[in-house]
Design a protein around this motif. Structure first.
Motif, PDB file in Angstrom:
ATOM      1  N   ALA A   1       0.825  -1.215   0.000  1.00 21.38           N
ATOM      2  CA  ALA A   1       0.000   0.000   0.000  1.00 21.38           C
ATOM      3  C   ALA A   1       0.857   1.263   0.000  1.00 21.38           C
ATOM      4  N   GLU A   2       2.002   1.215   0.639  1.00 26.59           N
ATOM      5  CA  GLU A   2       2.885   2.383   0.722  1.00 26.59           C
ATOM      6  C   GLU A   2       3.924   2.420  -0.386  1.00 26.59           C
ATOM      7  N   TRP A   3       3.939   1.394  -1.225  1.00 28.07           N
ATOM      8  CA  TRP A   3       4.926   1.340  -2.300  1.00 28.07           C
ATOM      9  C   TRP A   3       4.360   2.000  -3.562  1.00 28.07           C
ATOM     10  N   SER A   4       5.240   2.594  -4.344  1.00 29.63           N
ATOM     11  CA  SER A   4       4.847   3.119  -5.648  1.00 29.63           C
ATOM     12  C   SER A   4       5.063   2.038  -6.698  1.00 29.63           C
ATOM     13  N   VAL A   5       4.541   2.257  -7.894  1.00 29.01           N
ATOM     14  CA  VAL A   5       4.797   1.328  -8.987  1.00 29.01           C
ATOM     15  C   VAL A   5       6.295   1.206  -9.228  1.00 29.01           C
ATOM     16  N   LYS A   6       6.996   2.324  -9.128  1.00 25.58           N
ATOM     17  CA  LYS A   6       8.449   2.321  -9.317  1.00 25.58           C
ATOM     18  C   LYS A   6       9.126   1.462  -8.257  1.00 25.58           C
ATOM     19  N   ASP A   7       8.656   1.544  -7.012  1.00 24.95           N
ATOM     20  CA  ASP A   7       9.216   0.731  -5.927  1.00 24.95           C
ATOM     21  C   ASP A   7       9.057  -0.762  -6.222  1.00 24.95           C
ATOM     22  N   ILE A   8       7.871  -1.135  -6.685  1.00 19.61           N
ATOM     23  CA  ILE A   8       7.600  -2.548  -6.948  1.00 19.61           C
ATOM     24  C   ILE A   8       8.464  -3.049  -8.100  1.00 19.61           C
ATOM     25  N   ALA A   9       8.556  -2.258  -9.166  1.00 18.49           N
ATOM     26  CA  ALA A   9       9.372  -2.656 -10.311  1.00 18.49           C
ATOM     27  C   ALA A   9      10.840  -2.797  -9.902  1.00 18.49           C
TER      28      ALA A   9
ATOM     29  N   LEU B   1      11.281  -6.054  -8.017  1.00 14.84           N
ATOM     30  CA  LEU B   1      11.317  -7.208  -8.908  1.00 14.84           C
ATOM     31  C   LEU B   1      12.649  -7.325  -9.639  1.00 14.84           C
ATOM     32  N   LYS B   2      13.313  -6.196  -9.818  1.00 17.40           N
ATOM     33  CA  LYS B   2      14.609  -6.187 -10.499  1.00 17.40           C
ATOM     34  C   LYS B   2      15.758  -6.510  -9.556  1.00 17.40           C
ATOM     35  N   THR B   3      15.713  -5.985  -8.330  1.00 15.50           N
ATOM     36  CA  THR B   3      16.873  -6.068  -7.443  1.00 15.50           C
ATOM     37  C   THR B   3      16.620  -6.841  -6.147  1.00 15.50           C
ATOM     38  N   GLY B   4      15.360  -6.993  -5.759  1.00 18.73           N
ATOM     39  CA  GLY B   4      15.064  -7.609  -4.475  1.00 18.73           C
ATOM     40  C   GLY B   4      15.184  -6.652  -3.306  1.00 18.73           C
ATOM     41  N   GLU B   5      15.427  -5.365  -3.602  1.00 15.28           N
ATOM     42  CA  GLU B   5      15.593  -4.379  -2.535  1.00 15.28           C
ATOM     43  C   GLU B   5      14.268  -3.708  -2.197  1.00 15.28           C
TER      44      GLU B   5
ATOM     45  N   ARG C   1      15.574 -13.957  -8.204  1.00  9.70           N
ATOM     46  CA  ARG C   1      16.611 -14.447  -9.131  1.00  9.70           C
ATOM     47  C   ARG C   1      16.033 -14.617 -10.537  1.00  9.70           C
ATOM     48  N   ASN C   2      14.729 -14.821 -10.607  1.00 10.12           N
ATOM     49  CA  ASN C   2      14.067 -14.984 -11.901  1.00 10.12           C
ATOM     50  C   ASN C   2      13.503 -13.670 -12.424  1.00 10.12           C
ATOM     51  N   THR C   3      12.761 -12.948 -11.589  1.00  5.85           N
ATOM     52  CA  THR C   3      12.168 -11.696 -12.070  1.00  5.85           C
ATOM     53  C   THR C   3      13.238 -10.669 -12.426  1.00  5.85           C
ATOM     54  N   SER C   4      14.419 -10.789 -11.817  1.00 10.46           N
ATOM     55  CA  SER C   4      15.495  -9.859 -12.151  1.00 10.46           C
ATOM     56  C   SER C   4      15.974 -10.032 -13.589  1.00 10.46           C
ATOM     57  N   GLN C   5      15.656 -11.193 -14.195  1.00 12.63           N
ATOM     58  CA  GLN C   5      16.061 -11.460 -15.570  1.00 12.63           C
ATOM     59  C   GLN C   5      15.033 -10.978 -16.592  1.00 12.63           C
ATOM     60  N   LEU C   6      13.876 -10.522 -16.111  1.00 13.14           N
ATOM     61  CA  LEU C   6      12.848 -10.032 -17.029  1.00 13.14           C
ATOM     62  C   LEU C   6      13.241  -8.681 -17.619  1.00 13.14           C
ATOM     63  N   SER C   7      12.612  -8.339 -18.704  1.00 13.55           N
ATOM     64  CA  SER C   7      12.860  -7.030 -19.300  1.00 13.55           C
ATOM     65  C   SER C   7      12.299  -5.936 -18.390  1.00 13.55           C
ATOM     66  N   PRO C   8      12.855  -4.718 -18.446  1.00 17.35           N
ATOM     67  CA  PRO C   8      12.290  -3.616 -17.659  1.00 17.35           C
ATOM     68  C   PRO C   8      10.810  -3.388 -17.960  1.00 17.35           C
ATOM     69  N   GLN C   9      10.411  -3.647 -19.195  1.00 22.71           N
ATOM     70  CA  GLN C   9       9.008  -3.448 -19.572  1.00 22.71           C
ATOM     71  C   GLN C   9       8.104  -4.440 -18.837  1.00 22.71           C
TER      72      GLN C   9
ATOM     73  N   GLN D   1       8.854  -6.010 -15.968  1.00 18.97           N
ATOM     74  CA  GLN D   1       8.893  -5.655 -14.549  1.00 18.97           C
ATOM     75  C   GLN D   1       7.934  -4.506 -14.262  1.00 18.97           C
ATOM     76  N   GLN D   2       7.925  -3.518 -15.148  1.00 16.68           N
ATOM     77  CA  GLN D   2       7.021  -2.376 -15.005  1.00 16.68           C
ATOM     78  C   GLN D   2       5.562  -2.816 -15.111  1.00 16.68           C
ATOM     79  N   ALA D   3       5.292  -3.708 -16.061  1.00 16.38           N
ATOM     80  CA  ALA D   3       3.919  -4.181 -16.266  1.00 16.38           C
ATOM     81  C   ALA D   3       3.410  -4.933 -15.037  1.00 16.38           C
ATOM     82  N   MET D   4       4.223  -5.811 -14.489  1.00 17.31           N
ATOM     83  CA  MET D   4       3.827  -6.560 -13.293  1.00 17.31           C
ATOM     84  C   MET D   4       3.614  -5.613 -12.116  1.00 17.31           C
ATOM     85  N   ALA D   5       4.482  -4.621 -12.007  1.00 19.91           N
ATOM     86  CA  ALA D   5       4.359  -3.658 -10.909  1.00 19.91           C
ATOM     87  C   ALA D   5       3.070  -2.856 -11.029  1.00 19.91           C
TER      88      ALA D   5
END
Length: 312
Positions: free
Chosen positions: A243-251, A254-258, A274-282, A284-288
């Protein structure tokens, strides 16, 4: 009179068994229903990463996430499952599978021998996948290294070791509906919805389950007990931690685990990253974007932590 009663009961039992057998016939996809096409191996790799296949199927305790010899123990309230070898090995893996065998396994939960798979293999989510994407995934898996070694059988007590009964479970909890895009949302949102609910199978861990082991639909994504044992999987609706995360935070997660506060994902979620970090930025953004849109849902109550006083 007793003989007639016995015969009537025997007839009813035979009819009941016949109905059960008919209702629980494992479904399959015929090879002839798959038109000729050139596989897109790059897309297959993307589906592999979205699905987190290596999280379960990589050989445990070694660094190469592409050695898909299986063997990971997956505990559950119904017994212990062991992830199978899905490398291209012809004897111990899926090297002799046809494309139709693979598509059937992924979207129908049926083995090449015609047996039901246990839903520890999340075909309840994979059924949403496009057949073309499943075929591309198969083409990608065939490019990976052969890993020898047959995985041990599942440890399932009676009656859970009766696979045929899974046909009734599927009738109750597998709706066989493919993903359908929602025209009220953007293409990016729909891509995220497809990945999260299909290959990503995020709800399989982030949802509570009923006594038969199926997701509680009314609390989908609302968190619950860790399906693999100890711990609690967080609520990822807008009622939970996101709830407190932005779309950017979630993406970024998914990229870094941070996490936004600086912590890093570990354990089961660490394997997912380890898997989602291999996805394209697009992607990762879509899932977020999709995850951020999930409406707030109250999850099941977390058990109270035991204190020293409780233990006395």
């Amino acid at each position: 009179m007793p003989k007639r009663i016995f015969l009537a009961l025997a007839l009813l039992a035979a009819i009941g068994l016949g109905v059960f057998w008919w209702l629980t016939i494992p479904q399959s996809i015929a090879a002839g229903s798959l038109p000729a096409r050139q596989p897109d191996v790059a897309n297959g790799q993307a589906m592999f990463n979205a699905g987190g296949c290596s999280s379960c199927h990589a050989v445990p305790d070694q660094p190469d996430r592409l050695k898909l010899g299986g063997g990971l123990a997956i505990p559950s309230p119904f017994g212990t499952f062991y992830a199978p070898n899905i490398s291209p090995d012809p004897n111990d893996g899926i090297g002799q599978w046809s494309e139709a065998d693979f598509v059937t396994a992924v979207v129908k939960g049926t083995s090449p021998s015609g047996a039901h798979y246990y839903p520890a293999f999340p075909y309840t989510s994979y059924q949403r996948a496009k057949i073309e994407d499943v075929r591309d995934l198969f083409a990608y898996l065939k490019t990976l290294a052969v890993v020898q070694g047959r995985v041990r059988d599942h440890e399932m007590p009676f009656p859970f070791n009766i696979r045929r009964s899974l046909g009734m479970w599927k009738l109750l909890f597998v709706d066989r509906k493919p993903f359908v895009a929602d025209g009220a949302y953007s293409a990016t949102w729909n891509r995220g919805a497809y990945l999260v609910n299909g290959f990503g199978h995020c709800a399989e861990c982030h949802s509570p389950r009923n006594f038969l082991g199926a997701i509680t639909t009314a609390q989908r994504f609302a968190g619950g007990p860790n399906p693999e044992g100890e711990g609690w999987v967080p609520n990822i609706t807008q009622k939970g931690s996101l709830a407190e995360w932005s779309v950017k935070d979630i993406a970024y997660f998914l990229k870094t685990g941070e996490l936004p506060e600086g912590d890093k994902a570990s354990g089961l979620m660490g394997r997912v990253i380890r898997n989602t970090s291999q996805l394209s930025p697009q992607d990762q953004q879509a899932m977020a974007e999709y995850l951020k849109s999930l409406p707030p849902l109250e999850g099941p109550p977390r058990p109270k932590k035991k204190t020293e006083q409780d233990g006395k």
